[in-house]
Design a protein around this motif. Structure first.
Motif, PDB file in Angstrom:
ATOM      1  N   GLY A   1       0.780  -1.225   0.000  1.00 36.24           N
ATOM      2  CA  GLY A   1       0.000   0.000   0.000  1.00 36.24           C
ATOM      3  C   GLY A   1       0.813   1.276   0.000  1.00 36.24           C
ATOM      4  N   GLN A   2       2.124   1.164  -0.181  1.00 37.18           N
ATOM      5  CA  GLN A   2       3.005   2.332  -0.178  1.00 37.18           C
ATOM      6  C   GLN A   2       3.538   2.601  -1.582  1.00 37.18           C
ATOM      7  OE1 GLN A   2       4.189   4.178   2.910  1.00 37.18           O
ATOM      8  NE2 GLN A   2       2.187   3.306   3.374  1.00 37.18           N
TER       9      GLN A   2
ATOM     10  N   GLU B   1       0.568  11.600 -11.708  1.00 35.51           N
ATOM     11  CA  GLU B   1      -0.778  11.711 -11.141  1.00 35.51           C
ATOM     12  C   GLU B   1      -1.522  10.386 -11.226  1.00 35.51           C
ATOM     13  OE1 GLU B   1      -2.582  14.969 -13.180  1.00 35.51           O
ATOM     14  OE2 GLU B   1      -1.429  16.499 -12.075  1.00 35.51           O
TER      15      GLU B   1
ATOM     16  N   ALA C   1      -0.047   8.155  -8.546  1.00 31.39           N
ATOM     17  CA  ALA C   1      -0.576   8.542  -7.236  1.00 31.39           C
ATOM     18  C   ALA C   1      -1.998   8.038  -7.046  1.00 31.39           C
ATOM     19  CB  ALA C   1      -0.526  10.060  -7.084  1.00 31.39           C
ATOM     20  N   ASP C   2      -2.793   8.088  -8.110  1.00 31.35           N
ATOM     21  CA  ASP C   2      -4.171   7.591  -8.041  1.00 31.35           C
ATOM     22  C   ASP C   2      -4.191   6.088  -7.808  1.00 31.35           C
ATOM     23  OD1 ASP C   2      -7.129   7.859  -8.476  1.00 31.35           O
ATOM     24  OD2 ASP C   2      -6.682   6.593 -10.205  1.00 31.35           O
TER      25      ASP C   2
ATOM     26  N   LYS D   1      -1.941   4.380  -6.221  1.00 30.80           N
ATOM     27  CA  LYS D   1      -1.584   4.182  -4.806  1.00 30.80           C
ATOM     28  C   LYS D   1      -2.780   4.447  -3.908  1.00 30.80           C
ATOM     29  CE  LYS D   1       0.053   6.713  -1.800  1.00 30.80           C
ATOM     30  NZ  LYS D   1      -0.256   7.212  -0.426  1.00 30.80           N
ATOM     31  N   ASP D   2      -3.535   5.504  -4.224  1.00 23.70           N
ATOM     32  CA  ASP D   2      -4.725   5.829  -3.444  1.00 23.70           C
ATOM     33  C   ASP D   2      -5.774   4.728  -3.525  1.00 23.70           C
ATOM     34  OD1 ASP D   2      -3.612   8.217  -2.661  1.00 23.70           O
ATOM     35  OD2 ASP D   2      -4.642   9.422  -4.175  1.00 23.70           O
ATOM     36  N   ARG D   3      -5.741   3.958  -4.600  1.00 25.01           N
ATOM     37  CA  ARG D   3      -6.677   2.847  -4.760  1.00 25.01           C
ATOM     38  C   ARG D   3      -6.156   1.556  -4.129  1.00 25.01           C
ATOM     39  NH1 ARG D   3      -7.044   2.786 -10.920  1.00 25.01           N
ATOM     40  NH2 ARG D   3      -7.769   0.670 -10.504  1.00 25.01           N
ATOM     41  N   GLY D   4      -5.043   1.659  -3.388  1.00 24.10           N
ATOM     42  CA  GLY D   4      -4.552   0.507  -2.639  1.00 24.10           C
ATOM     43  C   GLY D   4      -3.458  -0.295  -3.299  1.00 24.10           C
TER      44      GLY D   4
ATOM     45  N   TYR E   1       5.474  12.938  -4.593  1.00 24.60           N
ATOM     46  CA  TYR E   1       4.542  11.809  -4.645  1.00 24.60           C
ATOM     47  C   TYR E   1       4.953  10.570  -3.843  1.00 24.60           C
ATOM     48  CZ  TYR E   1       1.985  14.239  -8.331  1.00 24.60           C
ATOM     49  OH  TYR E   1       1.238  15.142  -9.041  1.00 24.60           O
TER      50      TYR E   1
ATOM     51  N   ASP F   1       5.925   8.052  -0.938  1.00 26.94           N
ATOM     52  CA  ASP F   1       5.772   7.956   0.511  1.00 26.94           C
ATOM     53  C   ASP F   1       7.130   7.763   1.187  1.00 26.94           C
ATOM     54  OD1 ASP F   1       2.861   8.001   0.556  1.00 26.94           O
ATOM     55  OD2 ASP F   1       2.950   5.978  -0.279  1.00 26.94           O
TER      56      ASP F   1
END
Length: 291
Positions: A31-32, A186, A189-190, A192-195, A211, A213
């Motif tokens: 998730g990172q 971008e 990053a999206d 990553k935001d989705r797991g 971007y 982590d």
């Protein structure tokens, strides 16, 4: 379950005189978004190949130490199963285009066909990712006639469309202009935001600062530092590995060296703007009290 655990891993390519990775111990969580930075020849691409299972199944050589991917020893993975689990974008887009498809649409859809995805889902995925990358106009074109930058976008799109839970991405913007590079980041990053779990090799340190982590710093086949991005970019290990810092970080250190520090070390432009604004407010308050 962890993304990967490497313990004292050394890898030497077949017929090579020296190790490409030496004594690497690294723990990656799921998730990172991990950024991997270092100079050319530092071992970044070899690390990616190891995480992806291309080592030792495709790139032959000697692996010492322990490599676990998603809780399973690398040697116990079936290469085909690992390929479905971990998507990989190579640093050279000319090696990732299949060469057997007549249109960009078919090229992006190729992996989805192999996964047995329905035709309607294939159309939806290819259309969506092509629109986001700005390559819709390329869909009817022959992928073998594309420029390097166009091929890079198509290779990236073909992997993103497969929706793997883990992505290993090696320099996806090396042939792209700043605007296209921003679009790629971008999308990453999206994801990553989705797991999704992402390991990203990239030289554009300002984008990495914004971007990623965490950063993994490599030098001469070794991992010399790993930690939160802001912490690592302010650490001496970056200088020792010849990795450039963001311009705003260099500015903050320069101000600090002449006694005008910002009170913090920013690594992105918004962080720098906030630190400068806070310092100016403090100076105004001080001037008011003096007056």
């Amino acid at each position: 379950m962890d993304l990967a655990n490497l313990r004292d891993v050394t890898f030497t390519y077949a017929y090579a005189d020296s190790a490409a990775l030496e004594g690497v111990t690294l723990h990656l969580e799921r998730g990172q978004l991990y950024g991997v930075v270092g100079t050319n020849g530092s071992g970044k691409s070899t690390l990616c190949s190891l995480l992806r299972g291309l080592i030792p199944h495709f790139h032959k050589g000697t692996v010492e130490g322990t490599v676990e991917i998603l809780g399973r020893n690398l040697a116990d993975w079936n290469p085909a199963e690992l390929a479905r689990t971990i998507g990989c974008v190579f640093d050279n887009p000319f090696t990732q285009i299949s060469g057997i498809k007549d249109t960009v649409f078919e090229e992006i859809a190729f992996g989805l066909e192999n996964l047995g995805v329905s035709r309607s889902d294939i159309v939806d995925r290819v259309t969506s990712i092509s629109d986001r990358l700005g390559i819709t106009a390329l869909l009817p074109k022959n992928p073998n006639g594309l420029s390097g930058g166009q091929r890079q976008k198509v290779a990236f799109a073909s992997i993103i469309a497969m929706d793997a839970e883990v992505l290993v991405i090696d320099e996806p913007t090396s042939q792209l202009d700043p605007q296209s590079s921003q679009a790629v980041f971008e999308i990453i990053a999206d994801l990553k935001d989705r797991g999704k779990s992402i390991v990203l090799v990239e030289h554009k340190i300002d984008l990495m600062a914004r971007y990623a982590d965490r950063l993994v710093v490599m030098h001469a086949g070794k991992v010399v530092a790993e930690g939160p991005t802001r912490e690592i970019l302010a650490a001496p290990a970056v200088d020792a590995a010849d990795v450039p810092r963001p311009e705003v970080t260099d500015l903050a250190f320069a101000l600090e060296s002449v006694g005008k520090g910002l009170g913090t070390i920013p690594v992105t432009r918004p962080q720098a703007e906030a630190a400068i604004a806070a310092r100016m407010r403090g100076a105004q308050v001080h001037a008011h009290h003096v007056a």
